[in-house]
Design an enzyme around this catalytic site. Structure first.
Site, PDB file in Angstrom:
ATOM      1  CB  CYS A  99      -3.488   9.245  -4.659  1.00 37.70           C
ATOM      2  SG  CYS A  99      -4.994   8.860  -3.111  1.00 37.70           S
ATOM      3  CE  LYS A 143      -3.569   2.078   0.600  1.00 30.67           C
ATOM      4  NZ  LYS A 143      -4.620   2.511  -1.150  1.00 30.67           N
TER       5      LYS A 143
END
Ligand code: SIN
Length: 311
Positions: A131, A45
């Site tokens: 992101c 992650k």
């Protein structure tokens, strides 16, 4: 013998399939599950300077054609992932892995990367420039000036193998401009694509996720043509030393085959892994091998990038 082995930079992988950052990679336990599967590697992650709880739930929903998410970078802090990949790196016979990172500001990104530079970790790092889900923080790689500034600074101190995770681009001029930026740097790979940012899925009369009034990144079947276009556009434009990781819309061996045909050296699975679990790697690998065997291909090099055009 058909082989799906591959190489990114100096790192060998027995299989070209792995998870996409964000899926099955939040904790050591999830990462260990991917590591124990038929996947050739895992990516963590995306770790930020400090741990983050992320956006309020519901923040991920499966849909008929894929998924929508606005997770908001929940993670344990980059040190957690750095420690784990360093630990594994020192175990004999371990697979190689990818550490995904980004700061919430350029200063934070530099602090993180300077820490990795000073650490014992010698493996691949993926800087997430894409992101779409942190409120108030635009996707960095859509700002070519900012991207150039960050990478210019990074490569004054960072000497370990580095790649970047990119958002999808949608215009030929943007493929040209982005490739011109990335070709200036000693990047080992670009990863195309992150989710298609800021889609909206509606059920009855309501959005389906809570953050950002329902706006979120799309993954799964929705995004495969866009992912393939980005993989191929960068394969056509980047210098040969920058390899491509293909991500987006992969749930079958045929999908992985198409990413490789477009130029991908490694292929990541996101939404379908979330839906099916790590057993997916065995299935997709077998499907990819069957396609290769049928076509008489023994290695990925036999067909990587060899997409046919219509004259
Ligand atoms: C998220 O945590 O919001 C997803 C990660 C990403 O899109 O980079």
């Amino acid at each position: 013998m058909v082989s799906t082995a591959t190489q990114i930079g100096d790192f060998h992988f027995d299989n070209c399939l792995m998870n996409a950052a964000g899926v099955y990679c939040m904790t050591r336990e999830e990462l260990a599950e991917v590591d124990a599967s038929a996947a050739g590697s895992f990516v963590t992650k995306t770790g930020t300077l400090a741990a983050r709880a992320g956006n309020p739930e519901p923040r991920y929903v499966d849909t008929d054609l894929g998924s929508i998410n606005s997770m908001g970078l929940p993670n344990q802090g980059f040190q957690y992932y750095l420690e784990y990949v360093t630990e594994l790196q020192n175990q004999p016979g371990s697979k190689h892995h990818i550490l995904s990172l980004v700061g919430l500001s350029p200063d934070e990104t530099h602090t993180i990367l300077k820490t990795v530079q000073a650490s014992d970790y010698e493996g691949l790092v993926e800087l997430n420039l894409s992101c779409p889900n942190v409120p108030g923080k635009p996707q960095i790689a859509y700002d070519f000036e900012m991207t150039t500034e960050i990478l210019t600074e990074v490569f004054t101190y960072y000497t370990k193998p580095l790649g970047v995770k990119l958002p999808p681009y949608f215009d030929i001029v943007h493929f040209d401009q982005a490739a011109e930026v990335f070709n200036q740097f000693p990047l080992v790979f670009v990863n195309c694509i992150n989710s298609i940012g800021n889609g909206l899925v509606i059920d009855d009369e309501s959005v389906v996720i809570k953050p950002k009034q329902g706006f979120g990144g799309l993954g799964g079947d929705y995004v495969k043509p866009t992912a393939l276009a980005n993989v191929h556009a960068f394969y056509q434009r980047l210098k040969p030393s920058i390899q491509i990781i293909g991500t987006g819309g992969v749930r079958t061996g045929r999908d992985a085959f198409e990413h490789i045909l477009c130029g991908a050296s490694m292929v990541q699975i996101g939404t379908a892994l979330q839906q099916e679990g790590p057993a997916i790697f065995e299935r997709v690998t077998a499907e990819l091998q069957a396609i290769m065997a049928e076509k008489g291909y023994e290695t990925l090099e036999d067909f990587r990038g060899k997409l046919n055009y219509i004259d």
